[in-house]
Design a protein around this motif. Structure first.
Motif, short mmCIF file in Angstrom:
data_model
loop_
_atom_site.label_atom_id
_atom_site.label_comp_id
_atom_site.label_asym_id
_atom_site.label_seq_id
_atom_site.Cartn_x
_atom_site.Cartn_y
_atom_site.Cartn_z
N HIS A 1 49.65 82.33 21.42
CA HIS A 1 49.44 83.69 21.93
C HIS A 1 50.55 84.23 22.83
O HIS A 1 50.45 85.36 23.27
CB HIS A 1 48.09 83.83 22.64
N ILE A 2 51.57 83.45 23.16
CA ILE A 2 52.63 83.97 24.03
C ILE A 2 53.64 84.74 23.18
O ILE A 2 54.02 84.30 22.10
CB ILE A 2 53.32 82.85 24.85
N SER A 3 54.05 85.90 23.67
CA SER A 3 55.03 86.71 22.95
C SER A 3 56.45 86.21 23.28
O SER A 3 56.65 85.53 24.29
CB SER A 3 54.90 88.18 23.32
N ASP A 4 57.39 86.57 22.45
CA ASP A 4 58.79 86.21 22.71
C ASP A 4 59.24 86.79 24.05
O ASP A 4 59.90 86.10 24.84
CB ASP A 4 59.71 86.73 21.60
N LYS A 5 58.91 88.03 24.30
CA LYS A 5 59.32 88.68 25.55
C LYS A 5 58.74 87.96 26.76
O LYS A 5 59.44 87.72 27.75
CB LYS A 5 58.88 90.15 25.54
N MET A 6 57.48 87.60 26.69
CA MET A 6 56.83 86.93 27.82
C MET A 6 57.40 85.54 28.04
O MET A 6 57.66 85.13 29.17
CB MET A 6 55.31 86.87 27.60
N LEU A 7 57.63 84.80 26.95
CA LEU A 7 58.20 83.47 27.08
C LEU A 7 59.59 83.56 27.72
O LEU A 7 59.91 82.80 28.64
CB LEU A 7 58.27 82.76 25.73
N THR A 8 60.40 84.48 27.25
CA THR A 8 61.74 84.65 27.81
C THR A 8 61.68 85.01 29.29
O THR A 8 62.39 84.42 30.12
CB THR A 8 62.50 85.75 27.03
N THR A 9 60.80 85.93 29.65
CA THR A 9 60.65 86.35 31.05
C THR A 9 60.21 85.19 31.93
O THR A 9 60.77 84.95 33.00
CB THR A 9 59.63 87.51 31.15
N GLN A 10 59.20 84.46 31.47
CA GLN A 10 58.67 83.35 32.27
C GLN A 10 59.70 82.23 32.43
O GLN A 10 59.84 81.65 33.51
CB GLN A 10 57.39 82.80 31.65
#
Length: 113
Positions: free
Chosen positions: A50-59
């Motif tokens: 469920h994690i998006s590419d954008k969220m993974l990159t940000t985190q």
């Protein structure tokens, strides 16, 4: 304890600082997966539902900026990036494990009711 400023923000206690750095939906799961091995971005993405590419990159960027993970880029084609825990990351994973175990205990108690 008196208030303190860290990176331009006022904190009222040290727990607030830690929760802000590693709290939320995704940071603990990322750190947890890195506790025993080095992983590439695609491996993390595949392993965290469920994690998006954008969220993974940000985190990942925030965890790196705060000193919990190390990002190593290999100059090759195609580019390869690996993530691993720093010493600070290893320390926080031990704390996450305690919190995780308490969460599991709470779940078991709830299921008995």
């Amino acid at each position: 304890m008196p208030d303190f400023i860290y990176k331009g923000k006022i904190y009222y206690n040290p727990v607030q600082l830690v929760i802000e750095q590693v709290g939320g939906t995704w940071k603990a799961p990322i750190l947890w997966r890195l506790k025993t091995k080095v992983l590439r971005y695609s491996e993390l993405k595949k392993d965290i539902p469920h994690i998006s590419d954008k969220m993974l990159t940000t985190q990942l960027r925030e965890l790196e900026e705060d000193g919990y993970i190390l990002r190593k880029v290999f100059a090759q084609v195609p580019p390869r990036t690996e993530y691993s825990l720093t010493e600070k990351g290893v320390e926080i994973v031990a704390i996450i494990e305690v919190v995780r175990n308490f969460g599991l205990k709470l779940i078991q108690e709830q299921q008995k009711e």
